[in-house]
Design an enzyme around this catalytic site. Structure first.
Site, PDB file in Angstrom:
ATOM      1  N   THR A 197       0.879  -1.309   0.116  1.00  0.00           N
ATOM      2  CA  THR A 197      -0.172  -0.002   0.082  1.00  0.00           C
ATOM      3  C   THR A 197       0.915   1.115  -0.022  1.00  0.00           C
ATOM      4  O   THR A 197       1.939   1.193   0.654  1.00  0.00           O
ATOM      5  CB  THR A 197      -0.973   0.075   1.264  1.00  0.00           C
ATOM      6  OG1 THR A 197      -1.822  -1.122   1.154  1.00  0.00           O
ATOM      7  CG2 THR A 197      -1.773   1.207   1.371  1.00  0.00           C
ATOM      8  N   ARG A 244     -13.955  -7.382  -1.246  1.00  0.00           N
ATOM      9  CA  ARG A 244     -13.342  -6.938   0.101  1.00  0.00           C
ATOM     10  C   ARG A 244     -12.913  -5.539   0.019  1.00  0.00           C
ATOM     11  O   ARG A 244     -12.127  -5.281  -0.938  1.00  0.00           O
ATOM     12  CB  ARG A 244     -12.300  -8.051   0.352  1.00  0.00           C
ATOM     13  CG  ARG A 244     -11.384  -7.735   1.715  1.00  0.00           C
ATOM     14  CD  ARG A 244     -10.106  -6.878   1.375  1.00  0.00           C
ATOM     15  NE  ARG A 244      -9.490  -6.971   2.583  1.00  0.00           N
ATOM     16  CZ  ARG A 244      -8.390  -6.109   2.886  1.00  0.00           C
ATOM     17  NH1 ARG A 244      -7.903  -5.422   1.592  1.00  0.00           N
ATOM     18  NH2 ARG A 244      -7.675  -6.003   3.855  1.00  0.00           N
ATOM     19  N   VAL A 245     -13.121  -4.935   1.008  1.00  0.00           N
ATOM     20  CA  VAL A 245     -12.684  -3.485   1.157  1.00  0.00           C
ATOM     21  C   VAL A 245     -11.750  -3.340   2.331  1.00  0.00           C
ATOM     22  O   VAL A 245     -12.060  -4.142   3.579  1.00  0.00           O
ATOM     23  CB  VAL A 245     -13.482  -2.569   1.341  1.00  0.00           C
ATOM     24  CG1 VAL A 245     -13.106  -1.309   1.665  1.00  0.00           C
ATOM     25  CG2 VAL A 245     -14.550  -2.518   0.272  1.00  0.00           C
ATOM     26  N   GLY A 246     -10.574  -2.974   2.223  1.00  0.00           N
ATOM     27  CA  GLY A 246      -9.594  -3.137   3.529  1.00  0.00           C
ATOM     28  C   GLY A 246      -9.791  -1.752   4.217  1.00  0.00           C
ATOM     29  O   GLY A 246     -10.822  -1.002   3.940  1.00  0.00           O
ATOM     30  N   THR A 267      -0.476   1.464   6.421  1.00  0.00           N
ATOM     31  CA  THR A 267      -0.074   0.315   5.639  1.00  0.00           C
ATOM     32  C   THR A 267       0.042  -0.776   6.407  1.00  0.00           C
ATOM     33  O   THR A 267       0.365  -0.857   7.545  1.00  0.00           O
ATOM     34  CB  THR A 267       0.909   0.843   4.818  1.00  0.00           C
ATOM     35  OG1 THR A 267       1.282  -0.575   3.995  1.00  0.00           O
ATOM     36  CG2 THR A 267       2.446   1.024   5.404  1.00  0.00           C
ATOM     37  N   GLY A 268      -0.357  -1.955   5.823  1.00  0.00           N
ATOM     38  CA  GLY A 268      -0.161  -3.342   6.508  1.00  0.00           C
ATOM     39  C   GLY A 268      -1.375  -4.166   6.384  1.00  0.00           C
ATOM     40  O   GLY A 268      -2.376  -3.801   5.459  1.00  0.00           O
ATOM     41  N   GLY A 321      -4.810  -4.990   6.587  1.00  0.00           N
ATOM     42  CA  GLY A 321      -6.060  -4.133   6.899  1.00  0.00           C
ATOM     43  C   GLY A 321      -7.048  -4.308   7.721  1.00  0.00           C
ATOM     44  O   GLY A 321      -7.628  -3.258   8.295  1.00  0.00           O
TER      45      GLY A 321
HETATM   46  N1  GLY Z   1      -3.675  -2.125   4.012  1.00  0.00           N
HETATM   47  C1  GLY Z   1      -3.828  -2.659   2.914  1.00  0.00           C
HETATM   48  C2  GLY Z   1      -5.232  -3.469   2.716  1.00  0.00           C
HETATM   49  O1  GLY Z   1      -5.186  -4.217   3.753  1.00  0.00           O
HETATM   50  O2  GLY Z   1      -5.903  -3.636   1.978  1.00  0.00           O
END
Ligand code: GLY
Length: 304
Positions: free
Chosen positions: A171, A199-201, A222-223, A225
């Site tokens: 990300t 899927r939405v993060g 970032t990481g 989600g």
């Molecule tokens: N941090 C990005 C995700 O998990 O979608």
């Protein structure tokens, strides 16, 4: 007057050694773009958009070109942006066929009465705004096609493990403060490899993937989600600053809280209202860089 500053990340994961230079090169290029825009405009929103577009265009990162494929073999991307001056937010989630999702997120912020558009609706809106869609093939790189085909063979894909092992998860994000103390934050991603379609993060969710409020701080995360979402990591860090914590300590405390509460794996960048910047991560590595209006302060692969 505040000295304008920029901080940028290109993912927090176990970045393999052979990919370190690609990451630092990409971050340096994006930072230089950001410095140029900030010098010309003093506009934090224009600057974070320019930086994130540069990172979305760079196939090294999991955002725009270079995004992961989902379980259905599609490229679905998430992005969000926030202006700390008026708390205006724009986001897109699970959008396909768009080269620069951050531009559509900002159009949502500027041109609609909404905060987020998703999927086909987001794509329809992008077309209405005159943005030309691209074929999925233009967003794909060989690395991700290979990973997808490898994952298809696995019986039980553990997505969280991607952040602890040598699998990509890149990300991207940026936070900028201008000379008036106006802060903007932006985050963009292709999400996690082999995620479920739809899927939405965390990245397009305000308070999780990004946050900006001129009265305290701007943050991009970032990481993994799901862990970031469950602890609203970006807002957690901004709240720490609101309660009088320094940017440095806010970054560290927020990552520690996330780890303790949900065993998350993540990194964040932050600029507080005084212009102090910081970052922290609990993943093995994080790609990160920072600059002032006068030039680059540092670009590095930070190790834990
Ligand atoms: N941090 C990005 C995700 O998990 O979608």
């Amino acid at each position: 007057m505040i000295k304008p500053k920029i901080i940028v990340h290109g993912g927090a994961w176990d970045i393999p050694a052979h990919m370190h230079k690609m990451h630092t090169d990409g971050i340096e290029k994006a930072l230089r773009k950001g410095i140029e825009i900030l010098q010309k405009t003093n506009d934090p929103i224009e600057t974070v958009i320019g930086i994130v577009c540069a990172l979305e265009d760079d196939p090294t990162f999991d955002a725009g070109k270079g995004s992961f494929l989902n379980e259905a073999g599609q490229v679905e991307m998430d992005a969000g942006i926030m202006h700390g001056k008026d708390l205006s937010v724009g986001a897109v989630a699970a959008i396909q066929n768009i080269r620069n999702p951050i531009i559509i997120a900002n159009l949502v912020r500027e041109k609609t009465q909404h905060v987020m558009l998703t999927g086909d609706g987001a794509l329809m809106f992008a077309k209405e705004q005159g943005v030309q869609p691209v074929d999925t093939i233009e967003l794909l790189v060989g690395r991700e096609k290979e990973l997808y085909h490898d994952l298809l063979k696995e019986k039980d894909v553990k997505i969280k493990s991607f952040f602890e092992m040598k699998h990509p998860s890149d990300t991207v994000g940026a936070v900028v403060i201008n000379s008036h103390g106006n802060i903007a934050a932006a985050t963009s991603t292709g999400g996690t490899p082999f995620k479920k379609a739809g899927r939405v993060g965390d990245s397009p969710i305000v308070g999780a993937g990004f946050y900006a409020d001129d009265t305290c701080a701007g943050v991009s995360t970032t990481g993994w989600g799901e862990g970031i979402l469950r602890t609203l990591l970006a807002r957690e860090a901004a709240d720490q600053v609101l309660n009088g914590t320094s940017a440095h300590d806010a970054a560290k405390k927020s990552i520690a809280i996330m780890k303790k509460k949900v065993n998350g794996d993540a990194g964040l960048i932050i600029i507080d209202k005084t212009g102090d910047y910081a970052f922290d991560h609990n993943t093995p590595f994080m790609a990160v860089g920072a600059a002032t209006i006068d030039g680059i302060d540092f670009v590095k692969i930070s190790s834990r």
